[in-house]
Design an enzyme around this catalytic site. Sequence first.
Site, PDB file in Angstrom:
ATOM      1  N   ARG A  61       0.842  -1.198   0.000  1.00  0.00           N
ATOM      2  CA  ARG A  61       0.000   0.000   0.000  1.00  0.00           C
ATOM      3  C   ARG A  61       0.876   1.246   0.000  1.00  0.00           C
ATOM      4  O   ARG A  61       1.588   1.508   0.970  1.00  0.00           O
ATOM      5  CB  ARG A  61      -0.908   0.020   1.231  1.00  0.00           C
ATOM      6  CG  ARG A  61      -1.988  -1.041   1.214  1.00  0.00           C
ATOM      7  CD  ARG A  61      -2.944  -0.815   2.372  1.00  0.00           C
ATOM      8  NE  ARG A  61      -4.061  -1.735   2.352  1.00  0.00           N
ATOM      9  CZ  ARG A  61      -5.140  -1.614   3.110  1.00  0.00           C
ATOM     10  NH1 ARG A  61      -5.233  -0.602   3.968  1.00  0.00           N
ATOM     11  NH2 ARG A  61      -6.111  -2.490   3.043  1.00  0.00           N
ATOM     12  N   ASP A  63       1.619   5.345  -0.007  1.00  0.00           N
ATOM     13  CA  ASP A  63       1.013   6.530   0.598  1.00  0.00           C
ATOM     14  C   ASP A  63       0.639   7.555  -0.462  1.00  0.00           C
ATOM     15  O   ASP A  63       1.029   7.451  -1.629  1.00  0.00           O
ATOM     16  CB  ASP A  63       1.985   7.174   1.596  1.00  0.00           C
ATOM     17  CG  ASP A  63       2.186   6.337   2.844  1.00  0.00           C
ATOM     18  OD1 ASP A  63       1.302   5.514   3.149  1.00  0.00           O
ATOM     19  OD2 ASP A  63       3.224   6.501   3.503  1.00  0.00           O
ATOM     20  N   TYR A 124      12.110  -0.358  -3.723  1.00  0.00           N
ATOM     21  CA  TYR A 124      11.762   1.038  -3.967  1.00  0.00           C
ATOM     22  C   TYR A 124      12.982   1.809  -4.453  1.00  0.00           C
ATOM     23  O   TYR A 124      14.127   1.418  -4.189  1.00  0.00           O
ATOM     24  CB  TYR A 124      11.264   1.707  -2.682  1.00  0.00           C
ATOM     25  CG  TYR A 124       9.851   1.372  -2.278  1.00  0.00           C
ATOM     26  CD1 TYR A 124       8.797   2.235  -2.597  1.00  0.00           C
ATOM     27  CD2 TYR A 124       9.559   0.223  -1.553  1.00  0.00           C
ATOM     28  CE1 TYR A 124       7.491   1.947  -2.213  1.00  0.00           C
ATOM     29  CE2 TYR A 124       8.264  -0.078  -1.165  1.00  0.00           C
ATOM     30  CZ  TYR A 124       7.237   0.786  -1.497  1.00  0.00           C
ATOM     31  OH  TYR A 124       5.950   0.505  -1.117  1.00  0.00           O
ATOM     32  N   ARG A 212      10.902   6.531   3.560  1.00  0.00           N
ATOM     33  CA  ARG A 212      11.104   7.987   3.567  1.00  0.00           C
ATOM     34  C   ARG A 212      11.830   8.457   4.825  1.00  0.00           C
ATOM     35  O   ARG A 212      12.539   9.462   4.799  1.00  0.00           O
ATOM     36  CB  ARG A 212       9.761   8.699   3.398  1.00  0.00           C
ATOM     37  CG  ARG A 212       9.179   8.492   1.998  1.00  0.00           C
ATOM     38  CD  ARG A 212       8.073   9.477   1.704  1.00  0.00           C
ATOM     39  NE  ARG A 212       6.823   9.116   2.344  1.00  0.00           N
ATOM     40  CZ  ARG A 212       5.960   9.986   2.841  1.00  0.00           C
ATOM     41  NH1 ARG A 212       6.236  11.287   2.826  1.00  0.00           N
ATOM     42  NH2 ARG A 212       4.834   9.576   3.377  1.00  0.00           N
TER      43      ARG A 212
END
Length: 285
Positions: A61, A63, A124, A212
């Site tokens: 999921r 953001d 990522y 992040r």
Amino acid sequence: MSDDVQDGFVRVRLDLSYDGKDFSGWAKQAQGRRTVQGDIEDALRTVTRSRETYELTVAGRTDSGVHARGQVAHVDLPVELWADHRDKLLRRLAGRLSHDVRVWRVEEAPAGFNARFSAVWRRYAYRVTDNPGGVDPLQRGHVLWHDWALDMDAMNEAAAALVGEHDFAAYCKRREGATTIRTLQELRWERRPDGVMEATVKADAFCHNMVRSLVGALLFVGDGHRPVDWPGKVLAAGVRDSAVHVVRPHGLTLEEVGYPADELLAARNLEARNKRSLPGSAGCC
């Protein structure tokens, strides 16, 4: 929880990508906010002329504002509906979906496949430029501008201390009942020929804000605001540090999701559902 597909249904795998700029994340939300899941489920219902909405399960999921190039989801569809639409479903979805979300592949999934629990890793990329002139206007929606010169060698040295299985509570937004133990398989920085710095972040799974937050800590090392050993000390402390900045979402892209061989899917599903603890820690299961 069983991964058996209900009688009369077939599990379908979807490979997709999206630009996250105008989405309030992946997951459906109240108050009419636009989400990737909502858009695809609506399009699927429309092109198959279904009265029912068939719910998607996703590998990761994302953001609000985060992009995806290699996202994976699955949906269970009635056998008759799949037989009627399978050959034209991809093209019909392309005609219905907005241009900032695309489904690239739609196929029957192998037995035991679960887009979320079968995954063995997610990869990522986070992209940053320290160019004093700012971000190339053609990349502004996918690259963060950091207004300080960055020492990539220092960032990679700091990143090395974070790789492995750890409790990443210091870098995650806690969620009730969820573990923060993860195996970070890869964390490294490279500078592309155009000067953009690209972090590769690969793990078996990620907790909320983890990527992040890690990037934010490493940027502080790269620009000289923190020493090389600081991110490792934050990790060891095991609590959120107010100095760890969660960088903006637009520099982050889910690039790829990895799955085991078909015969290992069922075992992976069970393993992924086990709540982990570190060796020597209290608790079990």
